[in-house]
Design a protein around this motif. Structure first.
Motif, PDB file in Angstrom:
ATOM      1  N   HIS A 120     -16.211   6.367  -7.218  1.00 17.80           N
ATOM      2  CA  HIS A 120     -15.310   5.817  -6.923  1.00 17.80           C
ATOM      3  C   HIS A 120     -15.827   3.659  -6.498  1.00 17.80           C
ATOM      4  O   HIS A 120     -15.090   2.947  -6.430  1.00 17.80           O
ATOM      5  CB  HIS A 120     -13.847   5.844  -6.954  1.00 17.80           C
ATOM      6  CG  HIS A 120     -12.577   4.727  -7.006  1.00 17.80           C
ATOM      7  ND1 HIS A 120     -11.108   4.576  -8.418  1.00 17.80           N
ATOM      8  CD2 HIS A 120     -12.352   4.184  -5.899  1.00 17.80           C
ATOM      9  CE1 HIS A 120     -10.862   3.633  -8.056  1.00 17.80           C
ATOM     10  NE2 HIS A 120     -11.029   3.149  -6.351  1.00 17.80           N
ATOM     11  N   HIS A 124     -16.098   0.293  -7.229  1.00 20.15           N
ATOM     12  CA  HIS A 124     -15.367  -1.611  -5.781  1.00 20.15           C
ATOM     13  C   HIS A 124     -16.517  -2.040  -5.490  1.00 20.15           C
ATOM     14  O   HIS A 124     -16.113  -3.474  -5.675  1.00 20.15           O
ATOM     15  CB  HIS A 124     -14.974  -0.717  -4.984  1.00 20.15           C
ATOM     16  CG  HIS A 124     -12.978   0.132  -5.070  1.00 20.15           C
ATOM     17  ND1 HIS A 124     -12.181  -0.864  -5.710  1.00 20.15           N
ATOM     18  CD2 HIS A 124     -12.558   1.102  -4.812  1.00 20.15           C
ATOM     19  CE1 HIS A 124     -10.943  -0.833  -6.219  1.00 20.15           C
ATOM     20  NE2 HIS A 124     -11.029   1.109  -5.219  1.00 20.15           N
ATOM     21  N   SER A 151      -9.677   0.614   1.080  1.00 14.31           N
ATOM     22  CA  SER A 151      -8.762   0.159  -0.196  1.00 14.31           C
ATOM     23  C   SER A 151      -7.545   1.265   1.014  1.00 14.31           C
ATOM     24  O   SER A 151      -7.705   1.014   2.408  1.00 14.31           O
ATOM     25  CB  SER A 151      -9.353   1.043  -1.223  1.00 14.31           C
ATOM     26  OG  SER A 151     -10.194   2.546  -0.739  1.00 14.31           O
ATOM     27  N   GLY A 152      -6.567   2.259   0.010  1.00 15.98           N
ATOM     28  CA  GLY A 152      -5.572   2.872   0.204  1.00 15.98           C
ATOM     29  C   GLY A 152      -6.525   4.381   1.229  1.00 15.98           C
ATOM     30  O   GLY A 152      -5.826   4.803   2.149  1.00 15.98           O
ATOM     31  N   GLY A 153      -7.218   4.435   0.539  1.00 16.06           N
ATOM     32  CA  GLY A 153      -7.948   5.464   1.256  1.00 16.06           C
ATOM     33  C   GLY A 153      -9.404   5.583   2.247  1.00 16.06           C
ATOM     34  O   GLY A 153     -10.332   6.075   2.977  1.00 16.06           O
ATOM     35  N   GLY A 178      -5.754  -0.292   4.344  1.00 21.34           N
ATOM     36  CA  GLY A 178      -4.828   0.003   3.304  1.00 21.34           C
ATOM     37  C   GLY A 178      -3.167   1.295   3.639  1.00 21.34           C
ATOM     38  O   GLY A 178      -2.431   0.713   3.703  1.00 21.34           O
ATOM     39  N   PHE A 181      -0.901  -0.902   6.449  1.00 17.46           N
ATOM     40  CA  PHE A 181      -0.702  -1.812   5.781  1.00 17.46           C
ATOM     41  C   PHE A 181       0.838  -1.214   4.715  1.00 17.46           C
ATOM     42  O   PHE A 181       1.319  -1.357   5.313  1.00 17.46           O
ATOM     43  CB  PHE A 181      -1.185  -2.775   4.461  1.00 17.46           C
ATOM     44  CG  PHE A 181      -2.365  -3.446   5.311  1.00 17.46           C
ATOM     45  CD1 PHE A 181      -1.734  -4.820   5.028  1.00 17.46           C
ATOM     46  CD2 PHE A 181      -2.945  -4.012   5.721  1.00 17.46           C
ATOM     47  CE1 PHE A 181      -2.060  -6.498   5.550  1.00 17.46           C
ATOM     48  CE2 PHE A 181      -3.987  -4.783   6.146  1.00 17.46           C
ATOM     49  CZ  PHE A 181      -3.336  -5.855   6.267  1.00 17.46           C
ATOM     50  N   ASP A 182       0.387   0.137   4.548  1.00 19.40           N
ATOM     51  CA  ASP A 182       1.637   0.757   3.388  1.00 19.40           C
ATOM     52  C   ASP A 182       2.615   1.346   4.690  1.00 19.40           C
ATOM     53  O   ASP A 182       3.532   1.280   4.215  1.00 19.40           O
ATOM     54  CB  ASP A 182       0.775   1.893   2.498  1.00 19.40           C
ATOM     55  CG  ASP A 182      -0.255   1.309   1.250  1.00 19.40           C
ATOM     56  OD1 ASP A 182       0.393   0.086   1.036  1.00 19.40           O
ATOM     57  OD2 ASP A 182      -0.622   1.609   0.584  1.00 19.40           O
ATOM     58  N   GLY A 195       0.826  -3.568   1.162  1.00 20.97           N
ATOM     59  CA  GLY A 195       0.265  -4.157   1.375  1.00 20.97           C
ATOM     60  C   GLY A 195       0.451  -6.063   0.373  1.00 20.97           C
ATOM     61  O   GLY A 195       0.526  -6.630   1.888  1.00 20.97           O
ATOM     62  N   PRO A 196       0.073  -6.001  -0.239  1.00 20.67           N
ATOM     63  CA  PRO A 196       0.932  -7.050  -0.975  1.00 20.67           C
ATOM     64  C   PRO A 196       2.209  -7.660  -0.289  1.00 20.67           C
ATOM     65  O   PRO A 196       2.189  -8.857   0.244  1.00 20.67           O
ATOM     66  CB  PRO A 196       0.861  -7.050  -2.547  1.00 20.67           C
ATOM     67  CG  PRO A 196       0.808  -5.790  -2.187  1.00 20.67           C
ATOM     68  CD  PRO A 196       0.414  -5.187  -0.742  1.00 20.67           C
ATOM     69  N   SER A 199       1.662  -8.859   3.355  1.00 25.34           N
ATOM     70  CA  SER A 199       0.683  -9.644   3.179  1.00 25.34           C
ATOM     71  C   SER A 199       1.097 -11.485   3.333  1.00 25.34           C
ATOM     72  O   SER A 199       1.041 -12.269   2.805  1.00 25.34           O
ATOM     73  CB  SER A 199      -0.479 -10.144   2.531  1.00 25.34           C
ATOM     74  OG  SER A 199      -0.560 -10.658   1.005  1.00 25.34           O
ATOM     75  N   GLY A 296      -9.130  -2.592  -2.969  1.00 22.97           N
ATOM     76  CA  GLY A 296      -7.568  -2.991  -3.078  1.00 22.97           C
ATOM     77  C   GLY A 296      -6.864  -3.793  -1.809  1.00 22.97           C
ATOM     78  O   GLY A 296      -6.785  -5.548  -2.514  1.00 22.97           O
ATOM     79  N   VAL A 297      -7.411  -4.238  -0.493  1.00 25.15           N
ATOM     80  CA  VAL A 297      -6.812  -4.749   0.154  1.00 25.15           C
ATOM     81  C   VAL A 297      -7.854  -5.991  -0.237  1.00 25.15           C
ATOM     82  O   VAL A 297      -7.334  -7.050   1.045  1.00 25.15           O
ATOM     83  CB  VAL A 297      -7.572  -4.289   1.664  1.00 25.15           C
ATOM     84  CG1 VAL A 297      -7.182  -4.913   3.162  1.00 25.15           C
ATOM     85  CG2 VAL A 297      -6.983  -3.214   2.309  1.00 25.15           C
ATOM     86  N   ASN A 300      -6.417  -9.360  -0.146  1.00 25.43           N
ATOM     87  CA  ASN A 300      -5.327 -10.050   1.260  1.00 25.43           C
ATOM     88  C   ASN A 300      -6.415 -11.285   1.556  1.00 25.43           C
ATOM     89  O   ASN A 300      -7.331 -11.344   1.519  1.00 25.43           O
ATOM     90  CB  ASN A 300      -5.756  -8.929   2.221  1.00 25.43           C
ATOM     91  CG  ASN A 300      -4.725 -10.016   3.143  1.00 25.43           C
ATOM     92  OD1 ASN A 300      -5.274 -10.507   4.002  1.00 25.43           O
ATOM     93  ND2 ASN A 300      -3.518  -9.166   4.427  1.00 25.43           N
ATOM     94  N   GLY A 326      -7.579  -4.380  -7.289  1.00 26.89           N
ATOM     95  CA  GLY A 326      -7.243  -2.917  -7.608  1.00 26.89           C
ATOM     96  C   GLY A 326      -7.715  -2.078  -8.087  1.00 26.89           C
ATOM     97  O   GLY A 326      -8.772  -2.071  -8.917  1.00 26.89           O
ATOM     98  N   ASP A 327      -7.447  -0.316  -8.159  1.00 26.48           N
ATOM     99  CA  ASP A 327      -8.269  -0.129  -9.628  1.00 26.48           C
ATOM    100  C   ASP A 327      -7.790  -0.141 -10.394  1.00 26.48           C
ATOM    101  O   ASP A 327      -7.582  -0.923 -10.949  1.00 26.48           O
ATOM    102  CB  ASP A 327      -7.584   1.691  -8.835  1.00 26.48           C
ATOM    103  CG  ASP A 327      -7.800   2.019  -7.624  1.00 26.48           C
ATOM    104  OD1 ASP A 327      -8.491   1.605  -7.272  1.00 26.48           O
ATOM    105  OD2 ASP A 327      -7.137   3.645  -6.918  1.00 26.48           O
TER     106      ASP A 327
END
Ligand code: KG4
Ligand code: ZN
Length: 361
Positions: A120, A124, A151-153, A178, A181-182, A195-196, A199, A296-297, A300, A326-327
């Protein structure tokens, strides 16, 4: 050749099909179908991804998206519609990864086509070359190349001296950016994914912010590890600092919108400054000629603007389009195909492919 691409590592079920030809440095792609299903609405009540629900959604959505994609690409499922299937096998939520892998193995058996297990995070990186629809190519890239994956992870700085060779030179020691942010978004009562939302708030506040309008208090948040000699990051302390700040400003936990916006802005400034400073240092140390910012980030805006200041005109800076930040499954197909060619079309037996939640580059 035609490849079917499948991504289920987190909360997006995604399937695409493209036609591709060429080698690892000059491949050209034509997108025949591209479909995905975001589960955001399902996870909102839980304030984050609920893995069991995510898995169930993948099971439900995969056959629907496959049908839609075959129809869009005008391919007949009864007549071996593609030549290979690329599927994400890690990193990600294992129970979600398994859904994509099991689905892929069944199709591979039915059609007699190879499975290309794909990383994955490598996806990216290659997302910066893709387009959501239409045609695209892999352009000539000057080495050394550095990829900031956010990203988120994950939060990683990955050095590529030789094409498709990866060395992680820096990464987060605790939370991914990420994720921070969450979590901060949750503290500010903003819906998932945060995140979104943060931002967007920070963006408005940045435009309107005037010193004269300071709202009776001033604060600054820490920039963890900003001055350490390595290329690592840490976001857990920043997140905790926001928690303490909120407790101090509003012991009852009730924040007005103006204060929320001010916190969102300062948090975004702090997090992005950490990313930018360490990336700049790595760019200088390794004499980087191409800088990729993906995950994902990478959507921004502030991060994008600040990174442009790092590279100027001399270093090539590449971001994915907003759709491919994003994914998505297209990036999985690109990484899958390039590895397939690199490995002279050698692939593992489908039965040996396993979900690997903590897969590294
Ligand atoms: O790559 P991705 O879609 O999924 C993972 O592989 O994790 O990244 C998702 C992460 C989430 O944490 C989300 O809040 C964050 O990317 N994100 C953003 C923005 N858009 C998405 N973070 C900051 N600013 C954004 N505009
Ligand atoms: Zn991702």
């Amino acid at each position: 050749m035609k490849i079917l691409n499948i991504e289920t590592s987190c909360d997006d079920t995604a399937i695409s099909i493209f036609e591709v030809k060429g080698g690892t440095t000059n491949a050209s792609f034509k997108v025949l179908a591209n479909n995905s299903n975001s589960q955001i609405n399902i996870h909102i009540p839980y304030g984050g991804v609920y893995p069991v629900l995510a898995k169930k959604e993948h099971t439900k959505n995969l056959p629907i998206l496959l049908e839609a994609s075959l129809k869009q690409a005008k391919l007949d499922r009864k007549k071996k519609p593609v030549d290979a299937i690329a599927v994400t096998y890690g990193p990600g939520l294992e129970m979600c990864l398994w859904e994509g892998i099991i689905f892929t193995k069944e199709l591979s058996k039915k059609w007699g086509v190879p499975v290309i297990p794909t990383n994955h995070m490598e996806g990216h990186i290659f997302s910066v070359f893709g387009k959501h629809k239409g045609k695209f190519i892999i352009p000539k890239i000057k080495a050394p190349m550095l990829s900031l994956l956010v990203s988120g992870g994950h939060t990683q700085l990955v050095l590529t001296k030789k094409w498709m060779d990866y060395e992680i030179v820096g990464e987060t020691l605790d939370d991914a950016v990420g994720e921070a942010f969450d979590k901060v978004a949750r503290m500010l009562d903003l819906p998932y994914p945060g995140g979104p939302q943060i931002s967007k708030m920070a963006e408005i506040e940045r435009k309107h912010f005037k010193e004269s309008e300071k709202i009776g208090f001033s604060f600054s948040l820490p920039r963890p590890m900003l001055h350490t000699k390595d290329f690592n990051f840490s976001f857990s302390g920043l997140k905790t600092a926001v928690l303490y700040l909120i407790k101090k400003i509003a012991p009852d936990g009730k924040l007005d919108d103006k204060t929320k916006s001010a916190i969102a802005l300062e948090f975004e400034n702090a997090a992005i400054e950490c990313l930018v400073r360490k990336t700049k240092k790595a760019v200088e140390k390794y004499g980087v000629k191409t800088l990729i910012v993906a995950g994902g980030v990478a959507a921004n805006k502030h991060l994008r603007n600040e990174m442009k200041k790092v590279t100027g005109n001399k270093i090539k800076l590449l971001f994915p389009t907003q759709e491919l930040s994003g994914d998505n499954s297209l990036m999985i197909g690109i990484a899958g195909y390039l590895n397939y060619i690199k490995n002279k079309k050698k692939v593992p037996k489908p039965a040996s492919i396993k979900a690997t939640g903590n897969l590294r580059l």
